[in-house]
Scaffold this motif. Structure first.
Motif, PDB file in Angstrom:
ATOM      1  N   LEU A  39       0.774  -1.201   0.096  1.00  0.00           N
ATOM      2  CA  LEU A  39      -0.152  -0.199   0.089  1.00  0.00           C
ATOM      3  C   LEU A  39       0.892   1.098  -0.098  1.00  0.00           C
ATOM      4  N   ARG A  40       0.458   1.956  -0.295  1.00  0.00           N
ATOM      5  CA  ARG A  40       1.001   3.469  -0.491  1.00  0.00           C
ATOM      6  C   ARG A  40       0.728   4.052   0.759  1.00  0.00           C
ATOM      7  N   PRO A  41       2.369   4.826   1.115  1.00  0.00           N
ATOM      8  CA  PRO A  41       1.651   5.601   2.262  1.00  0.00           C
ATOM      9  C   PRO A  41       0.296   6.904   2.253  1.00  0.00           C
ATOM     10  N   ARG A  42      -0.344   6.917   2.911  1.00  0.00           N
ATOM     11  CA  ARG A  42      -0.798   7.547   2.950  1.00  0.00           C
ATOM     12  C   ARG A  42      -0.623   9.068   4.380  1.00  0.00           C
ATOM     13  N   VAL A  43      -0.758  10.410   4.462  1.00  0.00           N
ATOM     14  CA  VAL A  43      -0.238  10.794   5.259  1.00  0.00           C
ATOM     15  C   VAL A  43      -1.796  11.272   6.382  1.00  0.00           C
ATOM     16  N   VAL A  44      -2.035  10.747   7.189  1.00  0.00           N
ATOM     17  CA  VAL A  44      -3.642  11.533   7.932  1.00  0.00           C
ATOM     18  C   VAL A  44      -3.339  12.714   8.600  1.00  0.00           C
ATOM     19  N   SER A  45      -2.145  12.915   9.529  1.00  0.00           N
ATOM     20  CA  SER A  45      -2.440  14.068  10.115  1.00  0.00           C
ATOM     21  C   SER A  45      -0.757  14.510   9.730  1.00  0.00           C
ATOM     22  N   ASP A  46      -0.541  15.633   9.631  1.00  0.00           N
ATOM     23  CA  ASP A  46       0.869  16.625   9.649  1.00  0.00           C
ATOM     24  C   ASP A  46       0.881  18.112  10.491  1.00  0.00           C
ATOM     25  N   GLN A  47       1.343  18.040  11.390  1.00  0.00           N
ATOM     26  CA  GLN A  47       1.588  18.862  12.499  1.00  0.00           C
ATOM     27  C   GLN A  47       2.460  20.607  12.700  1.00  0.00           C
ATOM     28  N   VAL A  48       2.808  21.314  12.887  1.00  0.00           N
ATOM     29  CA  VAL A  48       4.056  21.481  13.756  1.00  0.00           C
ATOM     30  C   VAL A  48       3.440  22.435  14.631  1.00  0.00           C
ATOM     31  N   ILE A  49       4.326  22.385  16.242  1.00  0.00           N
ATOM     32  CA  ILE A  49       3.077  23.021  16.702  1.00  0.00           C
ATOM     33  C   ILE A  49       4.970  23.803  18.098  1.00  0.00           C
ATOM     34  N   ARG A  50       4.017  24.848  17.462  1.00  0.00           N
ATOM     35  CA  ARG A  50       6.043  25.745  17.588  1.00  0.00           C
ATOM     36  C   ARG A  50       5.994  26.637  19.308  1.00  0.00           C
ATOM     37  N   ALA A  51       7.081  26.614  19.714  1.00  0.00           N
ATOM     38  CA  ALA A  51       7.140  27.417  20.993  1.00  0.00           C
ATOM     39  C   ALA A  51       6.331  26.453  22.025  1.00  0.00           C
ATOM     40  N   VAL A  52       6.617  25.152  22.353  1.00  0.00           N
ATOM     41  CA  VAL A  52       5.264  24.229  23.054  1.00  0.00           C
ATOM     42  C   VAL A  52       5.565  24.844  24.387  1.00  0.00           C
ATOM     43  N   GLU A  53       4.413  25.296  25.041  1.00  0.00           N
ATOM     44  CA  GLU A  53       4.330  25.775  26.581  1.00  0.00           C
ATOM     45  C   GLU A  53       4.658  23.922  27.648  1.00  0.00           C
ATOM     46  N   PRO A  54       5.412  24.792  28.802  1.00  0.00           N
ATOM     47  CA  PRO A  54       6.096  23.529  29.541  1.00  0.00           C
ATOM     48  C   PRO A  54       5.057  22.829  29.912  1.00  0.00           C
ATOM     49  N   TYR A  55       3.606  23.345  30.198  1.00  0.00           N
ATOM     50  CA  TYR A  55       3.060  21.846  30.701  1.00  0.00           C
ATOM     51  C   TYR A  55       2.344  20.868  29.852  1.00  0.00           C
ATOM     52  N   HIS A  56       2.493  21.538  28.655  1.00  0.00           N
ATOM     53  CA  HIS A  56       2.047  20.551  27.480  1.00  0.00           C
ATOM     54  C   HIS A  56       3.269  19.498  27.403  1.00  0.00           C
ATOM     55  N   ALA A  57       4.401  19.960  27.241  1.00  0.00           N
ATOM     56  CA  ALA A  57       5.762  19.512  27.369  1.00  0.00           C
ATOM     57  C   ALA A  57       5.700  18.305  27.922  1.00  0.00           C
ATOM     58  N   GLN A  58       5.406  18.402  29.666  1.00  0.00           N
ATOM     59  CA  GLN A  58       5.353  17.455  30.593  1.00  0.00           C
ATOM     60  C   GLN A  58       4.667  16.873  30.288  1.00  0.00           C
ATOM     61  N   LEU A  59       3.338  16.871  29.508  1.00  0.00           N
ATOM     62  CA  LEU A  59       1.879  15.905  29.193  1.00  0.00           C
ATOM     63  C   LEU A  59       2.720  14.767  28.662  1.00  0.00           C
ATOM     64  N   ILE A  60       3.068  15.352  27.252  1.00  0.00           N
ATOM     65  CA  ILE A  60       4.113  14.369  26.171  1.00  0.00           C
ATOM     66  C   ILE A  60       4.824  13.678  27.161  1.00  0.00           C
ATOM     67  N   ASN A  61       6.051  14.352  28.307  1.00  0.00           N
ATOM     68  CA  ASN A  61       7.004  13.793  27.706  1.00  0.00           C
ATOM     69  C   ASN A  61       6.744  12.292  29.028  1.00  0.00           C
ATOM     70  N   LYS A  62       5.314  12.458  29.800  1.00  0.00           N
ATOM     71  CA  LYS A  62       4.734  11.333  30.602  1.00  0.00           C
ATOM     72  C   LYS A  62       4.703  10.090  29.587  1.00  0.00           C
ATOM     73  N   VAL A  63       4.264  10.343  28.530  1.00  0.00           N
ATOM     74  CA  VAL A  63       4.389   8.908  28.255  1.00  0.00           C
ATOM     75  C   VAL A  63       5.002   8.545  26.539  1.00  0.00           C
ATOM     76  N   ARG A  64       5.963   9.074  26.529  1.00  0.00           N
ATOM     77  CA  ARG A  64       6.971   8.606  25.319  1.00  0.00           C
ATOM     78  C   ARG A  64       8.265   7.988  25.692  1.00  0.00           C
TER      79      ARG A  64
END
Length: 213
Positions: A105-130
């Protein structure tokens, strides 16, 4: 094998250090190191992956890092310092399936986004599950999602070749693949461009409506 869908068939000629380290963190097999050649094969349904792993290993001296067997999807990874061995393993798999590389199957890009200057609490949430590197406040964050899932490995490898970024997390199997990378804004933009360009270079057939889901 008409009842098997070759969802992904991905050859990586030079596994990048961060991706090798990430696989070493998450996989349960015989772990790769940077610089090896690697092959990812994804199928639907999943159970056939056991047979394909057997075929690949009997045909080569390759070592397996990943074998995921779900009801709907299956994924294997094999690697070796000798690119020819990995390619031989891939050919053995394709011959067993009675398919060609063009049948993937040929790849399909379902979502493509860049979040610039990530907020501290947002970073903490992602770091908990990475499972990869840490996302730091103020960095830019690339989030890329593909269908089928295993193409995320190719996207990540291409991005890491092109830019100085961090691999935060990657989901390489399942209905969809997902990639998180962070770094300086300009480097994230370069990584995104490389990942999308790489995915666009993969030829295959269009998925029929609902195929492999």
């Amino acid at each position: 094998m008409a009842d098997v869908t070759l969802r992904s068939y991905v050859f990586l000629d030079d596994l990048q250090p961060q991706l090798a380290a990430f696989i070493g963190t998450t996989a349960r097999g015989f772990l790769p190191v940077a610089g090896v050649a690697s092959l990812f094969v994804e199928t639907a349904p999943g159970l056939v992956i056991n047979r394909l792993m057997d075929v690949a290993l009997k045909a080569t001296s390759c070592t397996p890092a990943i074998m995921v067997v779900e009801r709907s999807f299956g994924l294997l990874e094999i690697h070796d310092w000798d690119k020819g061995q990995v390619q031989t393993g891939g050919r053995a798999v394709l011959e067993h399936l009675q398919l060609g590389e063009h049948d993937r199957l040929r790849p399909r890009v379902v979502s493509d986004q860049v979040i610039r200057a990530v907020e501290p609490y947002h970073a903490q949430l992602i770091n908990k599950v990475r499972y990869g590197d840490q996302l730091l406040p103020g960095e830019s964050l690339l989030i890329l999602e593909t269908e089928p899932a295993a193409y995320i490995a190719f996207a990540a490898n291409e991005a890491l070749k092109a830019a100085s970024v961090k691999l935060v997390d990657a989901q390489l199997f399942g209905a969809y693949g997902r990639l998180y990378m962070s770094g300086p804004e300009a480097q994230i933009d370069a990584a995104r461009e490389a990942a999308l360009r790489g995915l666009g270079s993969i030829h295959g057939r269009e998925a029929a409506g609902g195929e492999g889901r």
